[in-house]
Design a protein around this motif. Structure first.
Motif, mmCIF file in Angstrom:
data_model
loop_
_atom_site.group_PDB
_atom_site.id
_atom_site.type_symbol
_atom_site.label_atom_id
_atom_site.label_comp_id
_atom_site.label_asym_id
_atom_site.label_seq_id
_atom_site.Cartn_x
_atom_site.Cartn_y
_atom_site.Cartn_z
ATOM 1 N N TYR A 49 -15.749 21.166 2.405
ATOM 2 C CA TYR A 49 -16.603 20.322 3.457
ATOM 3 C C TYR A 49 -16.904 18.735 3.350
ATOM 4 C CZ TYR A 49 -18.242 24.695 5.473
ATOM 5 O OH TYR A 49 -18.438 26.044 6.220
ATOM 6 N N TYR A 53 -14.402 19.219 12.097
ATOM 7 C CA TYR A 53 -15.331 19.613 12.870
ATOM 8 C C TYR A 53 -15.701 18.886 14.050
ATOM 9 C CZ TYR A 53 -15.396 23.612 9.609
ATOM 10 O OH TYR A 53 -14.918 24.641 8.906
ATOM 11 N N GLU A 69 -30.991 21.042 12.432
ATOM 12 C CA GLU A 69 -29.908 21.569 12.342
ATOM 13 C C GLU A 69 -29.542 21.452 10.856
ATOM 14 O OE1 GLU A 69 -26.267 20.504 14.641
ATOM 15 O OE2 GLU A 69 -25.110 21.780 13.707
ATOM 16 N N GLY A 125 -23.085 19.025 9.633
ATOM 17 C CA GLY A 125 -21.810 18.380 9.817
ATOM 18 C C GLY A 125 -21.812 16.974 10.177
ATOM 19 N N ARG A 167 -21.684 16.992 15.691
ATOM 20 C CA ARG A 167 -21.014 17.678 16.962
ATOM 21 C C ARG A 167 -22.188 18.059 17.805
ATOM 22 N NH1 ARG A 167 -18.496 22.555 18.668
ATOM 23 N NH2 ARG A 167 -19.694 23.543 16.781
ATOM 24 N N MET A 168 -23.233 19.092 17.326
ATOM 25 C CA MET A 168 -23.894 19.708 18.165
ATOM 26 C C MET A 168 -24.983 18.649 18.813
ATOM 27 S SD MET A 168 -23.037 22.478 19.049
ATOM 28 C CE MET A 168 -24.475 23.724 19.433
ATOM 29 N N ASP A 224 -27.364 18.593 5.632
ATOM 30 C CA ASP A 224 -26.173 19.143 5.285
ATOM 31 C C ASP A 224 -26.114 18.893 3.615
ATOM 32 O OD1 ASP A 224 -23.464 19.792 7.215
ATOM 33 O OD2 ASP A 224 -23.040 19.342 4.766
ATOM 34 N N TYR A 225 -25.478 19.712 2.987
ATOM 35 C CA TYR A 225 -25.140 19.596 1.332
ATOM 36 C C TYR A 225 -24.182 18.584 1.083
ATOM 37 C CZ TYR A 225 -21.915 23.379 0.916
ATOM 38 O OH TYR A 225 -20.866 24.347 0.950
ATOM 39 N N ALA A 226 -23.173 18.370 2.184
ATOM 40 C CA ALA A 226 -21.900 17.495 2.035
ATOM 41 C C ALA A 226 -22.162 16.103 2.400
ATOM 42 C CB ALA A 226 -20.780 18.073 2.608
ATOM 43 N N PRO A 279 -19.438 14.164 5.802
ATOM 44 C CA PRO A 279 -19.994 14.499 7.105
ATOM 45 C C PRO A 279 -21.233 13.665 7.432
ATOM 46 C CG PRO A 279 -20.176 16.675 6.004
ATOM 47 C CD PRO A 279 -19.396 15.586 5.141
ATOM 48 N N ASP A 337 -29.535 21.417 0.316
ATOM 49 C CA ASP A 337 -28.975 22.913 0.424
ATOM 50 C C ASP A 337 -29.860 23.532 1.375
ATOM 51 O OD1 ASP A 337 -26.935 24.786 -1.580
ATOM 52 O OD2 ASP A 337 -28.441 25.960 -0.363
ATOM 53 N N ALA A 338 -29.169 24.368 2.400
ATOM 54 C CA ALA A 338 -29.845 25.160 3.024
ATOM 55 C C ALA A 338 -30.922 26.313 2.526
ATOM 56 C CB ALA A 338 -28.787 26.135 3.791
ATOM 57 N N MET A 388 -22.112 28.754 9.816
ATOM 58 C CA MET A 388 -22.211 28.203 8.598
ATOM 59 C C MET A 388 -22.692 29.102 7.620
ATOM 60 S SD MET A 388 -25.758 27.257 7.662
ATOM 61 C CE MET A 388 -25.626 26.070 6.475
ATOM 62 N N SER A 396 -20.453 30.846 5.024
ATOM 63 C CA SER A 396 -19.835 30.072 3.993
ATOM 64 C C SER A 396 -20.740 29.903 2.820
ATOM 65 C CB SER A 396 -19.420 28.539 4.498
ATOM 66 O OG SER A 396 -20.752 27.922 4.579
ATOM 67 N N ILE A 397 -21.686 30.637 2.805
ATOM 68 C CA ILE A 397 -22.915 30.446 1.799
ATOM 69 C C ILE A 397 -22.756 31.845 0.882
ATOM 70 C CG2 ILE A 397 -25.331 30.354 1.142
ATOM 71 C CD1 ILE A 397 -25.903 28.684 3.663
ATOM 72 N N ARG A 406 -28.256 34.015 -1.787
ATOM 73 C CA ARG A 406 -28.307 32.628 -0.956
ATOM 74 C C ARG A 406 -28.471 32.562 0.403
ATOM 75 N NH1 ARG A 406 -24.127 28.475 -2.282
ATOM 76 N NH2 ARG A 406 -25.115 26.552 -1.565
HETATM 77 C C1 SAM Z 1 -18.518 24.997 10.113
HETATM 78 S S1 SAM Z 1 -19.261 23.132 9.453
HETATM 79 C C2 SAM Z 1 -20.175 23.090 11.063
HETATM 80 C C3 SAM Z 1 -20.525 21.636 11.398
HETATM 81 C C4 SAM Z 1 -21.640 21.367 12.571
HETATM 82 N N1 SAM Z 1 -22.560 22.410 12.461
HETATM 83 C C5 SAM Z 1 -20.824 21.620 13.825
HETATM 84 O O1 SAM Z 1 -21.059 22.394 14.782
HETATM 85 O O2 SAM Z 1 -19.631 20.945 13.935
HETATM 86 C C6 SAM Z 1 -20.604 23.760 8.431
HETATM 87 C C7 SAM Z 1 -21.321 23.146 7.979
HETATM 88 O O3 SAM Z 1 -22.243 23.369 7.097
HETATM 89 C C8 SAM Z 1 -22.655 22.752 6.006
HETATM 90 N N2 SAM Z 1 -23.144 23.816 4.698
HETATM 91 C C9 SAM Z 1 -22.442 24.637 4.450
HETATM 92 N N3 SAM Z 1 -23.163 25.498 3.546
HETATM 93 C C10 SAM Z 1 -24.159 24.670 3.520
HETATM 94 C C11 SAM Z 1 -25.533 24.925 2.433
HETATM 95 N N4 SAM Z 1 -25.547 25.664 1.566
HETATM 96 N N5 SAM Z 1 -26.359 24.030 2.765
HETATM 97 C C12 SAM Z 1 -26.357 22.920 3.659
HETATM 98 N N6 SAM Z 1 -25.077 22.790 4.368
HETATM 99 C C13 SAM Z 1 -24.276 23.732 4.237
HETATM 100 C C14 SAM Z 1 -21.091 22.237 5.687
HETATM 101 O O4 SAM Z 1 -21.191 20.963 4.596
HETATM 102 C C15 SAM Z 1 -20.575 21.814 6.976
HETATM 103 O O5 SAM Z 1 -20.754 20.622 7.582
#
Ligand code: SAM
Length: 232
Positions: free
Chosen positions: A13, A22, A47, A51, A54-55, A70-72, A75, A92-93, A112, A115-116, A121
């Motif tokens: 990410y 994304y 949200e 990212g 986008r939304m 977002d944790y990254a 973006p 972190d979420a 999203m 991906s956790i 978690r």
């Molecule tokens: C698939 S992308 C979607 C980005 C955005 N929501 C969109 O619709 O375009 C998922 C996003 O979730 C974030 N993400 C994933 N795991 C996360 C976590 N544990 N805590 C915070 N953000 C997280 C990623 O860094 C990434 O930016």
């Protein structure tokens, strides 16, 4: 095998290719319905996993009514460049740095949650979304349907010992940005996690076309309310 190396996908990410990729993805008809709902929320929307926004752009709401987490970092930097007036928080979420009931609604969009890893978690991320939304408010989640997503791929991943439980997948990330790990939630896992979080399912629709969920649906939007009277 899952468990070796970094598990949280943050390298993927954080790559500029992923952040921009994304942002370029079209908003689906199912996501349009999410935007309609979030525009009507009287309070502020959070949200989680926003990212590059986008939304946020699709919703077109006032910057004072939206917070992106977002944790990254990559973006979030892109989002801040495009929308300097928006509030973004790197977190972190599973540990949201906000008081109980701060928001009118939360969105965990674009699958999203998958991906956790690991499951504890994911449960914590749902519980945190419910905690920071006021009772009676909304939590909207999107996810793949376990029955339809790469069933053969999942079985192969287990056979090859690349996945330790059904629903876990590991493979090359989009845009050539390294490796990506995800978990396709089964409906039982989702039901148990949302019950624990105090979320009540109100509505579902197809993520792609915004219509009813059918046997052809690959992914889904789920609209929950935060139970009133749950001890926070
Ligand atoms: C698939 S992308 C979607 C980005 C955005 N929501 C969109 O619709 O375009 C998922 C996003 O979730 C974030 N993400 C994933 N795991 C996360 C976590 N544990 N805590 C915070 N953000 C997280 C990623 O860094 C990434 O930016």
């Amino acid at each position: 095998m899952i468990g070796v190396g970094p598990r949280n996908n943050i390298e993927f990410y954080n790559s500029p290719l992923s952040a921009q990729g994304y942002l370029n993805d079209p908003v689906t008809l199912g996501e349009d319905r999410i935007c309609e709902i979030l525009r009507e929320v009287p309070g502020t929307v959070i949200e989680v996993g926003c990212g590059a926004g986008r939304m946020y752009e699709a919703q077109g709401t006032s910057p004072s009514k939206w917070v992106g987490v977002d944790y990254a970092q990559t973006p979030l930097q892109l989002l801040a460049q495009r929308h300097p007036d928006v509030r973004v928080v790197q977190a972190d979420a599973a540990a949201l740095p906000f008081a109980n009931g701060t928001f009118g609604a939360a969105l965990l969009g674009y699958h999203m949650l998958e991906s956790i890893l690991p499951a504890a978690r994911r449960r914590q991320a749902l519980a945190e979304a419910a905690r920071v939304v006021e009772p009676g408010g909304e939590v909207i989640v999107t996810r793949h349907l376990g029955r339809s997503y790469h069933r053969v791929g999942q079985v192969l991943a287990i056979v090859r010992r690349q996945a330790h439980e059904f629903g876990d997948l590991v493979g090359p990330a989009r845009h050539g940005a390294g490796e990506f790990r995800m978990h396709v939630l089964g409906s039982r896992e989702m039901a148990a996690a949302t019950r624990l979080a105090g979320l009540v399912l109100n509505q579902t629709w197809d993520y792609r076309d915004g219509g009813p969920v059918s046997l052809r649906s690959v992914s889904v939007v789920e609209r929950y309310s935060v139970l009133r009277g749950v001890k926070q």
